[in-house]
Design an enzyme around this catalytic site. Structure first.
Site, PDB file in Angstrom:
ATOM      1  CB  CYS A 168      58.940 -43.070 -91.826  1.00 50.97           C
ATOM      2  SG  CYS A 168      59.501 -41.968 -90.496  1.00 50.97           S
ATOM      3  CG  HIS A 176      56.463 -44.140 -88.225  1.00 54.55           C
ATOM      4  ND1 HIS A 176      57.341 -44.402 -89.256  1.00 54.55           N
ATOM      5  CD2 HIS A 176      55.255 -44.655 -88.620  1.00 54.55           C
ATOM      6  CE1 HIS A 176      56.718 -45.051 -90.218  1.00 54.55           C
ATOM      7  NE2 HIS A 176      55.450 -45.213 -89.856  1.00 54.55           N
ATOM      8  CG  ASP A 205      53.687 -46.365 -92.787  1.00 58.50           C
ATOM      9  OD1 ASP A 205      54.639 -45.973 -93.501  1.00 58.50           O
ATOM     10  OD2 ASP A 205      53.747 -46.442 -91.549  1.00 58.50           O
TER      11      ASP A 205
END
Length: 252
Positions: A74, A110, A125
């Site tokens: 991420c 995250h 995202d």
């Protein structure tokens, strides 16, 4: 550590994700570039499992994911994506979120983004993997997005925003104090090095298309050579034979 977006080779990044559309900061550009990134660059944690750590410097990110054709997790995905968006003129904020997936006590590790377009904010995202977004979703309580059989919803618990896919809570974050490069550096160090981090114990790799998620768990390689073939040809992740041998020992 700083964002260092000027170090990004924007032309090389756009070629890597296969985007040749307009470079104006519109919603259409955001959506198209989001889809292009998610479907072009795999999600993977191979360097973490191999004990090499993760460098979030912009030169390191583009060398790995753009020049060498690798994937990332991420922090790598969303910091690279954020740099590209800002170079194109988008306004955005970088956030740290708590992964849920049935839990609500995990640390804020995250990385995700909110992007403003024409006065409206969107959650973007490209680096969750799993059941993550393929396109942005409006940053508003009750907002929904869909692609084929996938359904996303943004809920709210007081000051906390929660992204769902179907009945699964993916992660939660707040829209308070901005998260800084130093915050990402600490979170990234934990994910890549802590014995409590699941990323150092399990091989994770996924390629997403517009209608499928192809994961390393879908295969049962009989040996390192077969694993290397799966990573290279099924998931689009170039690996050396030597690395495939080490990774095969750590599967499962």
């Amino acid at each position: 550590m700083s964002w260092n977006i000027d170090e990004l080779d924007l032309d090389a990044y756009l070629a890597r994700v296969g985007y040749d559309g307009p470079r104006t900061p519109t919603l259409e550009t955001l959506r198209a570039l989001h889809r292009a990134h998610v479907t072009a660059i795999p999600f993977e944690n191979l360097d973490v499992v191999l004990g090499r750590g993760i460098d979030l410097g912009m030169n390191a990110l583009q060398d790995k994911m753009v020049t060498r054709g690798r994937g990332g997790y991420c922090h790598e995905h969303n910091l690279l994506f954020a740099a590209a968006l800002e170079r194109l003129g988008f306004r955005l904020r970088r956030h740290l979120a708590r992964v849920r997936l049935g839990r609500d006590y995990l640390p804020r590790t995250h990385a995700t983004l909110t992007v403003e377009v024409d006065g409206v904010r969107w959650v973007a995202d490209v680096g969750f993997g799993g059941q993550g977004l393929v396109e942005p979703i409006v940053f508003a309580e009750g907002a929904t997005a869909r692609l084929g059989a996938w359904r996303w919803r943004l809920g709210r618990e007081g000051a906390v925003w929660v992204l769902h896919e179907g009945d699964t809570e993916l992660y939660a974050f707040t829209d308070g104090e901005p998260d800084l490069p130093s915050d990402f550096e600490v979170a990234n160090f934990y994910v890549a090095n802590s014995p409590r981090s699941p990323f150092i114990r399990h091989v994770l790799a996924q390629r997403t298309t517009l209608d499928a998620r192809i994961r390393i768990e879908d295969f049962a390689p009989a040996g390192p050579a077969e694993l290397a073939d799966i990573l290279r040809n099924k998931l689009g992740i170039p690996v050396t034979d030597a690395d495939a041998a080490i990774l095969h020992e750590k599967l499962g």
